[in-house]
Write a protein that holds these residues in place. Structure first.
Motif, PDB file in Angstrom:
ATOM      1  N   GLU A  52       0.855  -1.220  -0.089  1.00 21.36           N
ATOM      2  CA  GLU A  52       0.141   0.107   0.065  1.00 21.36           C
ATOM      3  C   GLU A  52       0.917   1.183  -0.051  1.00 21.36           C
ATOM      4  N   ALA A  53       1.907   1.180   0.732  1.00 19.77           N
ATOM      5  CA  ALA A  53       2.697   2.467   0.714  1.00 19.77           C
ATOM      6  C   ALA A  53       3.815   2.512  -0.363  1.00 19.77           C
ATOM      7  N   LYS A  54       3.951   1.432  -1.144  1.00 13.96           N
ATOM      8  CA  LYS A  54       4.776   1.417  -2.430  1.00 13.96           C
ATOM      9  C   LYS A  54       4.029   2.207  -3.333  1.00 13.96           C
ATOM     10  N   LYS A  55       2.763   2.230  -3.257  1.00 16.00           N
ATOM     11  CA  LYS A  55       2.044   2.972  -4.416  1.00 16.00           C
ATOM     12  C   LYS A  55       2.142   4.440  -4.342  1.00 16.00           C
ATOM     13  N   LEU A  56       2.873   4.990  -3.320  1.00 20.12           N
ATOM     14  CA  LEU A  56       3.368   6.460  -3.152  1.00 20.12           C
ATOM     15  C   LEU A  56       3.729   6.871  -4.554  1.00 20.12           C
ATOM     16  N   ASN A  57       2.909   8.041  -5.101  1.00 13.84           N
ATOM     17  CA  ASN A  57       3.330   8.747  -6.249  1.00 13.84           C
ATOM     18  C   ASN A  57       4.438   9.479  -5.915  1.00 13.84           C
ATOM     19  N   VAL A  58       5.780   9.048  -6.269  1.00 15.41           N
ATOM     20  CA  VAL A  58       6.943   9.788  -6.080  1.00 15.41           C
ATOM     21  C   VAL A  58       7.005  11.160  -6.968  1.00 15.41           C
ATOM     22  N   ILE A 110      10.877  10.149   7.754  1.00 18.05           N
ATOM     23  CA  ILE A 110      11.669  10.821   6.473  1.00 18.05           C
ATOM     24  C   ILE A 110      12.656  11.515   6.947  1.00 18.05           C
ATOM     25  N   ASP A 111      13.922  11.280   6.072  1.00 21.43           N
ATOM     26  CA  ASP A 111      15.014  11.670   6.214  1.00 21.43           C
ATOM     27  C   ASP A 111      15.451  12.633   5.139  1.00 21.43           C
ATOM     28  N   SER A 143       2.892   9.511  12.278  1.00 22.03           N
ATOM     29  CA  SER A 143       2.004   8.274  11.902  1.00 22.03           C
ATOM     30  C   SER A 143       1.022   8.807  10.823  1.00 22.03           C
ATOM     31  N   CYS A 144       0.634   7.950   9.751  1.00 20.19           N
ATOM     32  CA  CYS A 144      -0.160   8.597   8.712  1.00 20.19           C
ATOM     33  C   CYS A 144      -1.300   7.179   8.613  1.00 20.19           C
ATOM     34  N   ASN A 145      -2.421   7.683   8.240  1.00 18.13           N
ATOM     35  CA  ASN A 145      -3.515   7.035   8.010  1.00 18.13           C
ATOM     36  C   ASN A 145      -3.302   6.297   6.704  1.00 18.13           C
ATOM     37  N   GLN A 146      -3.618   5.288   6.420  1.00 16.59           N
ATOM     38  CA  GLN A 146      -3.298   4.654   4.981  1.00 16.59           C
ATOM     39  C   GLN A 146      -4.282   5.388   3.909  1.00 16.59           C
ATOM     40  N   CYS A 152      -0.497  12.797   3.876  1.00 19.33           N
ATOM     41  CA  CYS A 152       0.358  12.903   5.065  1.00 19.33           C
ATOM     42  C   CYS A 152       1.837  12.880   4.719  1.00 19.33           C
ATOM     43  N   VAL A 153       2.509  11.972   3.735  1.00 18.64           N
ATOM     44  CA  VAL A 153       3.870  12.107   3.513  1.00 18.64           C
ATOM     45  C   VAL A 153       4.051  13.576   3.119  1.00 18.64           C
ATOM     46  N   GLN A 154       3.543  14.045   1.995  1.00 19.13           N
ATOM     47  CA  GLN A 154       3.697  15.132   1.697  1.00 19.13           C
ATOM     48  C   GLN A 154       3.934  16.306   2.376  1.00 19.13           C
TER      49      GLN A 154
END
Length: 175
Positions: A52-58, A110-111, A143-146, A152-154
């Motif tokens: 699910e997290a790999k689907k992150l649109n980088v 995140i680093d 922490s981020c909700n799926q 959240c990551v952004q």
């Protein structure tokens, strides 16, 4: 005067003296390594194993992050163009996340690190090596909700980029 009050006054005096001696934040010495950067390359690394997290649109994160830096008047070089620019550097952002067992949430770290080319001196002139060394770094654990993982990551990346932008402007001034 009792001993606990004396200890409290002594501690207060120590803190006051340290503030006078060291008025800047502890990491301020690293600001000097942001001096004279002409622009930055921007690289992302998603080190997540969960599907699910790999689907992150980088690519989307790259575009939004690049816009944020350019609005702050920091030149963003595409790919490895930073190598050909005097004062070029790059920012590497690593996203590491892990899903909580039995939950819809992820622990995310995140680093963000700025790398600049440096020369390592060898035994003789022909033995010198050019390498990229981290000159500024920060990180964030949250922490981020799926369901809202991308947003959240952004937001976490934006907070770290804002720290970089503030430090960069403190050293180089606003363009």
């Amino acid at each position: 005067m009792n001993s606990s009050r004396k200890k409290l006054i002594s501690l207060g005096m120590l803190v006051f003296l340290l503030i006078l001696i060291f008025p800047k934040p502890v990491h301020s010495a690293t600001w000097l390594f942001l001096k004279n950067i002409s622009g930055v390359g921007l690289f992302f690394e998603n080190r997540t194993m969960d599907k699910e997290a790999k689907k992150l649109n980088v690519e989307n994160i790259y575009e939004l992050s690049s816009d944020r830096l350019e609005k702050a008047k920091i030149k963003v070089y595409r790919d490895s163009q930073w190598k050909n620019q005097w004062g070029g550097a790059f920012i590497k952002i690593k996203i590491i996340s892990s899903k909580f067992t039995g939950h819809e949430n992820f622990a995310v770290y995140i680093d963000a690190s700025v790398y600049r080319p440096v020369v390592v001196l060898g035994e003789s002139i022909n033995k010198n090596k050019g390498v990229n060394a981290s000159s500024w770094t920060t990180g964030k654990l949250f922490s981020c909700n799926q369901e809202k993982f991308q947003t959240c990551v952004q937001m976490g990346i934006n907070e770290l980029l804002d720290l970089f932008i503030n430090d960069f402007i403190s050293v180089n001034g606003a363009n």
